[in-house]
Design a protein around this motif. Structure first.
Motif, PDB file in Angstrom:
ATOM      1  N   ALA A 309       0.936  -1.142  -0.032  1.00 53.99           N
ATOM      2  CA  ALA A 309      -0.128   0.086  -0.112  1.00 53.99           C
ATOM      3  C   ALA A 309       1.038   1.317  -0.017  1.00 53.99           C
ATOM      4  O   ALA A 309       0.676   2.226  -0.586  1.00 53.99           O
ATOM      5  N   ILE A 310       2.045   1.249   0.504  1.00 46.84           N
ATOM      6  CA  ILE A 310       2.755   2.476   0.949  1.00 46.84           C
ATOM      7  C   ILE A 310       3.491   2.638  -0.493  1.00 46.84           C
ATOM      8  O   ILE A 310       3.802   3.812  -0.858  1.00 46.84           O
ATOM      9  N   TRP A 311       3.983   1.687  -1.046  1.00 45.42           N
ATOM     10  CA  TRP A 311       4.749   1.697  -2.381  1.00 45.42           C
ATOM     11  C   TRP A 311       3.615   2.784  -3.454  1.00 45.42           C
ATOM     12  O   TRP A 311       3.844   3.657  -3.984  1.00 45.42           O
ATOM     13  N   PHE A 312       2.206   2.149  -3.424  1.00 42.34           N
ATOM     14  CA  PHE A 312       1.262   2.838  -4.252  1.00 42.34           C
ATOM     15  C   PHE A 312       1.074   4.291  -3.733  1.00 42.34           C
ATOM     16  O   PHE A 312       0.913   5.555  -4.545  1.00 42.34           O
ATOM     17  N   LEU A 313       1.126   4.605  -2.471  1.00 41.73           N
ATOM     18  CA  LEU A 313       0.882   5.914  -1.968  1.00 41.73           C
ATOM     19  C   LEU A 313       2.248   6.807  -2.380  1.00 41.73           C
ATOM     20  O   LEU A 313       2.080   8.113  -2.481  1.00 41.73           O
ATOM     21  N   THR A 314       3.539   6.273  -2.341  1.00 43.68           N
ATOM     22  CA  THR A 314       4.578   7.043  -2.740  1.00 43.68           C
ATOM     23  C   THR A 314       4.501   7.162  -4.103  1.00 43.68           C
ATOM     24  O   THR A 314       5.044   8.518  -4.567  1.00 43.68           O
ATOM     25  N   GLN A 315       3.902   6.596  -5.073  1.00 41.75           N
ATOM     26  CA  GLN A 315       3.866   6.818  -6.716  1.00 41.75           C
ATOM     27  C   GLN A 315       2.905   7.883  -6.741  1.00 41.75           C
ATOM     28  O   GLN A 315       2.777   8.771  -7.506  1.00 41.75           O
ATOM     29  N   MET A 316       1.779   7.858  -5.840  1.00 42.98           N
ATOM     30  CA  MET A 316       0.680   8.991  -5.932  1.00 42.98           C
ATOM     31  C   MET A 316       1.150  10.353  -5.379  1.00 42.98           C
ATOM     32  O   MET A 316       1.039  11.322  -5.923  1.00 42.98           O
ATOM     33  N   ARG A 317       1.949  10.524  -4.599  1.00 45.47           N
ATOM     34  CA  ARG A 317       2.813  11.584  -3.976  1.00 45.47           C
ATOM     35  C   ARG A 317       3.925  11.847  -5.130  1.00 45.47           C
ATOM     36  O   ARG A 317       3.949  13.163  -5.431  1.00 45.47           O
ATOM     37  N   ARG A 318       4.666  11.146  -5.589  1.00 46.08           N
ATOM     38  CA  ARG A 318       5.702  11.229  -6.645  1.00 46.08           C
ATOM     39  C   ARG A 318       5.178  12.008  -7.843  1.00 46.08           C
ATOM     40  O   ARG A 318       5.705  13.167  -8.169  1.00 46.08           O
ATOM     41  N   TRP A 319       3.876  11.580  -8.362  1.00 47.82           N
ATOM     42  CA  TRP A 319       3.350  12.497  -9.518  1.00 47.82           C
ATOM     43  C   TRP A 319       2.158  13.256  -9.328  1.00 47.82           C
ATOM     44  O   TRP A 319       1.509  13.860 -10.192  1.00 47.82           O
ATOM     45  N   GLY A 320       2.097  13.696  -8.076  1.00 48.10           N
ATOM     46  CA  GLY A 320       1.131  14.873  -7.739  1.00 48.10           C
ATOM     47  C   GLY A 320      -0.334  14.628  -7.239  1.00 48.10           C
ATOM     48  O   GLY A 320      -0.823  15.537  -7.036  1.00 48.10           O
ATOM     49  N   PRO A 370      10.725  -7.234   3.073  1.00 49.38           N
ATOM     50  CA  PRO A 370      12.103  -6.715   3.280  1.00 49.38           C
ATOM     51  C   PRO A 370      12.356  -5.810   2.065  1.00 49.38           C
ATOM     52  O   PRO A 370      11.601  -5.718   0.835  1.00 49.38           O
ATOM     53  N   ALA A 371      13.256  -4.779   2.532  1.00 48.84           N
ATOM     54  CA  ALA A 371      13.855  -3.988   1.379  1.00 48.84           C
ATOM     55  C   ALA A 371      13.970  -4.357   0.297  1.00 48.84           C
ATOM     56  O   ALA A 371      14.781  -5.623   0.236  1.00 48.84           O
ATOM     57  N   THR A 372      13.917  -4.060  -0.893  1.00 46.01           N
ATOM     58  CA  THR A 372      14.120  -4.685  -2.356  1.00 46.01           C
ATOM     59  C   THR A 372      14.476  -3.552  -3.193  1.00 46.01           C
ATOM     60  O   THR A 372      14.258  -2.596  -3.381  1.00 46.01           O
ATOM     61  N   GLY A 373      15.508  -3.999  -4.097  1.00 45.00           N
ATOM     62  CA  GLY A 373      16.002  -3.150  -5.432  1.00 45.00           C
ATOM     63  C   GLY A 373      15.764  -3.981  -6.703  1.00 45.00           C
ATOM     64  O   GLY A 373      16.183  -3.505  -7.601  1.00 45.00           O
ATOM     65  N   GLU A 374      14.554  -4.755  -6.681  1.00 47.18           N
ATOM     66  CA  GLU A 374      14.385  -5.461  -7.906  1.00 47.18           C
ATOM     67  C   GLU A 374      13.279  -4.786  -8.590  1.00 47.18           C
ATOM     68  O   GLU A 374      12.150  -5.250  -9.120  1.00 47.18           O
ATOM     69  N   PHE A 375      13.849  -3.579  -9.014  1.00 48.92           N
ATOM     70  CA  PHE A 375      13.055  -2.731 -10.104  1.00 48.92           C
ATOM     71  C   PHE A 375      13.939  -2.596 -11.271  1.00 48.92           C
ATOM     72  O   PHE A 375      14.980  -2.775 -11.453  1.00 48.92           O
ATOM     73  N   ILE A 376      13.344  -1.937 -12.271  1.00 47.60           N
ATOM     74  CA  ILE A 376      14.183  -1.674 -13.555  1.00 47.60           C
ATOM     75  C   ILE A 376      15.202  -0.819 -13.445  1.00 47.60           C
ATOM     76  O   ILE A 376      16.087  -1.070 -14.149  1.00 47.60           O
ATOM     77  N   ASP A 377      15.113   0.042 -12.491  1.00 46.25           N
ATOM     78  CA  ASP A 377      16.452   0.950 -12.118  1.00 46.25           C
ATOM     79  C   ASP A 377      17.108   0.689 -10.990  1.00 46.25           C
ATOM     80  O   ASP A 377      18.110   1.502 -10.528  1.00 46.25           O
ATOM     81  N   HIS A 378      16.667  -0.618 -10.314  1.00 47.27           N
ATOM     82  CA  HIS A 378      17.490  -0.968  -9.358  1.00 47.27           C
ATOM     83  C   HIS A 378      17.488  -0.121  -7.795  1.00 47.27           C
ATOM     84  O   HIS A 378      18.292  -0.505  -7.111  1.00 47.27           O
ATOM     85  N   ILE A 379      16.602   0.945  -7.792  1.00 49.85           N
ATOM     86  CA  ILE A 379      16.553   1.741  -6.814  1.00 49.85           C
ATOM     87  C   ILE A 379      15.933   0.925  -5.554  1.00 49.85           C
ATOM     88  O   ILE A 379      14.879   0.183  -5.847  1.00 49.85           O
ATOM     89  N   ILE A 380      16.307   1.042  -4.451  1.00 48.39           N
ATOM     90  CA  ILE A 380      15.960   0.227  -3.069  1.00 48.39           C
ATOM     91  C   ILE A 380      14.631   1.045  -2.509  1.00 48.39           C
ATOM     92  O   ILE A 380      14.542   2.047  -2.242  1.00 48.39           O
ATOM     93  N   TYR A 381      13.745   0.143  -2.379  1.00 50.25           N
ATOM     94  CA  TYR A 381      12.458   0.347  -1.695  1.00 50.25           C
ATOM     95  C   TYR A 381      12.320  -0.233  -0.516  1.00 50.25           C
ATOM     96  O   TYR A 381      12.359  -1.405  -0.357  1.00 50.25           O
ATOM     97  N   ASP A 382      12.259   0.594   0.777  1.00 54.41           N
ATOM     98  CA  ASP A 382      11.991   0.304   1.937  1.00 54.41           C
ATOM     99  C   ASP A 382      10.705   0.654   2.359  1.00 54.41           C
ATOM    100  O   ASP A 382      10.523   2.086   2.608  1.00 54.41           O
ATOM    101  N   GLY A 383       9.803   0.033   2.505  1.00 53.66           N
ATOM    102  CA  GLY A 383       8.195   0.490   2.776  1.00 53.66           C
ATOM    103  C   GLY A 383       8.181   1.440   4.268  1.00 53.66           C
ATOM    104  O   GLY A 383       7.187   2.063   4.365  1.00 53.66           O
TER     105      GLY A 383
END
Length: 399
Positions: A309-320, A370-383
């Motif tokens: 849920a927090i990942w989706f919230l971060t993207q909502m914040r990221r894009w305004g 657990p924190a993960t960097g398994e994204f296309i840009d390898h940026i680490i996400y920690d909820g």
């Protein structure tokens, strides 16, 4: 929606004493509105819908979820014209493109469109859909601005190099074929439909944008959940059993047959089976093994993690879509309002007693992966550190 169809067709709802009617809705807004008004008791929803409704982006309402429907299952498809131009920017091995394909291969194509006075347009499913956030993530990872939502721009196209717009999933192939859009991000079977029709080429799946990303959820109103606690647990029990059945590879062909019925997805069996049975076809004839393209139970797929849920919230914040800065605690509080792991655990514990689940199938977790960097840009996400995460991006809002 496969777990809903399977729970209905295989009698899992009935085994829980539930009489369930499944009713297709015309679009995601109608679906959400009818759950809010009580015309529907619940629905499979875009993961962002309960979150967006709760924080007030779009229709304001208290929607909760105790069940994650699946992982992965989406892809980004471009028109044949765009694919031919992209091919010049892609590395090959043994005559086939090397995957995953990054959006950097698309950037020169976008520039050529813009230089000739044409806007590059892509379709996505809904403003709070996983497809919108995944498409934006893929583009932005290559430095391509997908646009911002602002107080005066509800379309999310401010500063955009690529214009993203809402297109209902079943209409995407025809909209692509007509030239109205140049590509789209959608769930299956509408990417494989483009391959079968010979009108477009999938270039990346969301498995390669964010490995094992959560997709749909089963949503109900908070009021319904509080009034119908036993029914809610029974529904989740039936849906967990459906997820287990779906993740047995031996059952996937039967699942594709069920989904091909007109009252469910209604697409041809062969189109649905192309991604439901452990493979995915990119360019025509380039069919690759992808056993985890659709996941319905393993990897704790059905558990409602706060960190999702927090990942989706971060993207909502990221894009305004969330206009103001928020504290880390705010993100955690919103997730705990919307996601109900207690209901899931009650259902799972009952299934253990009934021998449908093993104790080891219940994750020992505080609700955060657990924190993960398994994204296309390898940026680490920690909820647990959403603001720290937002600061890592080159494009988008940062607190």
């Amino acid at each position: 929606m496969a777990p809903l169809a399977v729970a209905k067709e295989l009698g899992y709802f009935e085994a829980e004493g539930l009489h369930v009617t499944l009713e297709a809705q015309s679009n995601w807004k109608v679906l959400l509105d009818r759950v809010i008004t009580g015309e529907l008791d619940g629905a499979h929803m875009l993961a962002g819908q309960p979150i967006g409704a709760t924080v007030g982006f779009g229709t304001k309402s208290e929607i909760v979820t105790a069940f994650s429907m699946d992982l992965n299952g989406n892809a980004i498809t471009v028109s044949n014209e765009v694919w031919q131009l992209m091919k010049n920017n892609i590395k090959y091995e043994n005559g086939k493109p090397i995957h995953p394909i990054e959006a950097s291969a698309l950037e020169p194509v976008i520039e050529s469109f813009n230089n000739s006075g044409k806007q590059f347009k892509m379709g996505m499913v809904f403003p709070v859909s996983t497809h919108n956030y995944e498409l934006r993530y893929w583009l932005a990872a290559a430095g391509i601005h997908p646009g911002m939502y602002t107080e005066t721009d509800a379309t999310g196209t401010t500063d955009a190099k690529v214009l993203l717009s809402v297109t209902p999933p079943p209409q995407m192939p025809a909209t692509l074929q007509s030239g109205t859009i140049n590509g789209y991000c959608v769930g299956e079977p509408w990417n494989q439909q483009a391959v079968f029709k010979g009108i477009g080429v999938p270039v990346i799946t969301n498995y390669d944008i964010w490995k094992n990303c959560p997709e749909k959820v089963f949503g109900v109103t908070k009021a319904w959940a509080e009034k119908n606690k036993n029914t809610h647990v029974a529904l989740v029990k039936a849906l967990i059993r459906a997820g287990i059945w779906l993740d047995n590879p031996d059952n996937r062909k039967e699942a594709a047959k069920i989904l091909s019925k007109p009252e469910y997805v209604g697409a041809d069996y062969d189109v649905i089976a192309n991604s439901m049975t452990g493979t995915f076809e990119f360019e025509k004839g380039d069919k690759r093994s992808m056993p985890d393209f659709n996941v319905f139970f393993k990897y704790n797929a059905t558990y409602p993690y706060y960190s999702d849920a927090i990942w989706f919230l971060t993207q909502m914040r990221r894009w305004g879509q969330i206009p103001q800065n928020q504290t880390d605690d705010w993100y955690k509080q919103q997730a705990a309002k919307i996601y109900l792991p207690g209901v899931w655990r009650e259902a799972a514990t009952a299934l253990v007693k009934e021998k449908y689940l093993k104790e080891t199938d219940i994750p020992q977790t505080d609700g955060y992966k657990p924190a993960t960097g398994e994204f296309i840009d390898h940026i680490i996400y920690d909820g647990k550190k959403p603001n720290e995460y937002l600061k890592k991006f080159g494009i988008g809002n940062k607190n």
